[in-house]
Write an enzyme that holds these catalytic residues in place. Structure first.
Site: not given
Length: 364
Positions: A255, A259, A268
């Protein structure tokens, strides 16, 4: 399993070449156009959300090949149970571009007719769709037995991410599907991150290893290779149709976006990691392969991009015409029959809104 590497080089595979023997240059060019179009849809939808036209959007950037390769393997009578990121699958099932966005605008509960698209409304509850697919698959078996049919059947296909494999629903779905030999294909898009949780903290072994524990076949495929994904999905569908039961496919992809548009992945993920996966771009490798074969040139690429831009323009024009629902709509189609508690809630909310009208305030 891989058939097209990151540089677009085709590698023969004795086990899987036969499953894509019909995919000539023209067919691969159509798959390439699919990838370009759905990436353009995703780009436009992200821009629309940033401009306030959508409340939220879960980007699919980087996962186009996993979705298109698997969706183009399906028959019209197969039924899909997806999560909330399978926009490319819905596109391949014939869902109109604007209908992909209605839910994310907050205008409807489902953007398309599931019976026409043979695809259930998107599921936001993580992993729940896997159980729904198994229930549908067991229903396929029951129908076939009642009607005295044997052999070829339709298949239920369910999509979920790596994070969903940590949910109990998915393990229960594996158990039921394997026990009943249900015609189900479990398609896991391992995009490396369950929001901010890396897959390395979710499982100590490759996710495909779980298939063996539940007594069903599993295959791990390069999810950025549209041709390989098509091959393994066709094989799994054939197994399910002919009484071989379920299969778990782990499509290893990435990805590249957030998100959802409410997420900040820079908190992150490292830039080095993103660059690593950008070099394995699913669209670029097909383009490189087709250019090497003389099928894709600047003129053809321009035509494909023009087609994608036209879809994006249709998307933007269509979403601006979607009307907000009335407040009464939230109480419609909840129960099949009149329900006194729902009626009481509706009356209470009507009185609440009337209170704003009495004071001249805006209820919103």
């Amino acid at each position: 399993m891989r058939l097209l590497d990151a540089e677009g080089v085709r590698h023969p595979d004795a086990a899987y070449d036969r499953w894509v023997g019909d995919v000539d240059d023209a067919a691969l060019l159509r798959l390439y156009e699919d990838l370009v179009v759905v990436r353009r849809i995703d780009t436009e939808a992200t821009a629309l959300q940033r401009q306030g036209q959508l409340a939220l959007w879960p980007p699919l950037l980087g996962q186009e090949a996993a979705q298109i390769g698997s969706a183009r393997a399906l028959r019209d009578d197969d039924f899909v149970f997806s999560s909330y990121r399978e926009h490319a699958v819905a596109h391949a099932r014939g869902v109109a571009p604007v209908d992909l966005l209605r839910v994310w605008r907050g205008a409807v509960g489902s953007g398309w007719n599931p019976h026409e698209a043979r695809m259930a409304p998107m599921q936001v509850i993580i992993g729940a769709q896997s159980l729904q697919a198994v229930g549908y698959g067991v229903g396929i078996l029951a129908d076939a037995e009642r009607e005295g049919r044997t052999g070829d059947t339709e298949v239920a296909v369910t999509y979920f991410g790596d994070g969903a494999t940590s949910q109990g629903d998915v393990s229960e779905a594996f158990t039921f599907a394997s026990t009943w030999s249900a015609p189900v294909v479990f398609f896991c898009q391992n995009n490396q991150w369950a929001i901010s949780e890396p897959v390395s903290l979710q499982s100590k072994v490759p996710l495909v290893e779980r298939a063996r524990g539940f007594g069903m076949p599993g295959v791990r495929v390069d999810g950025n290779d549209v041709l390989a994904v098509l091959a393994v999905t066709r094989e799994a569908l054939h197994r399910a149709r002919t009484g071989g039961g379920p299969t778990l496919i782990e499509a290893v992809t990435y990805r590249r976006g957030p998100h959802t548009t409410a997420d900040d992945p820079t908190r992150y993920r490292t830039s080095a990691e993103i660059e690593h996966w950008e070099a394995r771009d699913p669209v670029a490798r097909v383009a490189a392969h087709l250019r090497g074969r003389g099928v894709l040139d600047d003129d053809v690429e321009a035509r494909v991009q023009e087609s994608a831009d036209a879809v994006a323009a249709e998307l933007r024009a269509g979403i601006s015409q979607v009307e907000d629902p009335s407040w009464e709509a939230i109480f419609a189609d909840v129960y099949a029959e009149p329900h006194h508690e729902l009626a009481a809630e509706r009356d209470a909310y009507a009185r609440y809104l009337d209170g704003f009208e009495a004071t001249g305030e805006d209820a919103r």
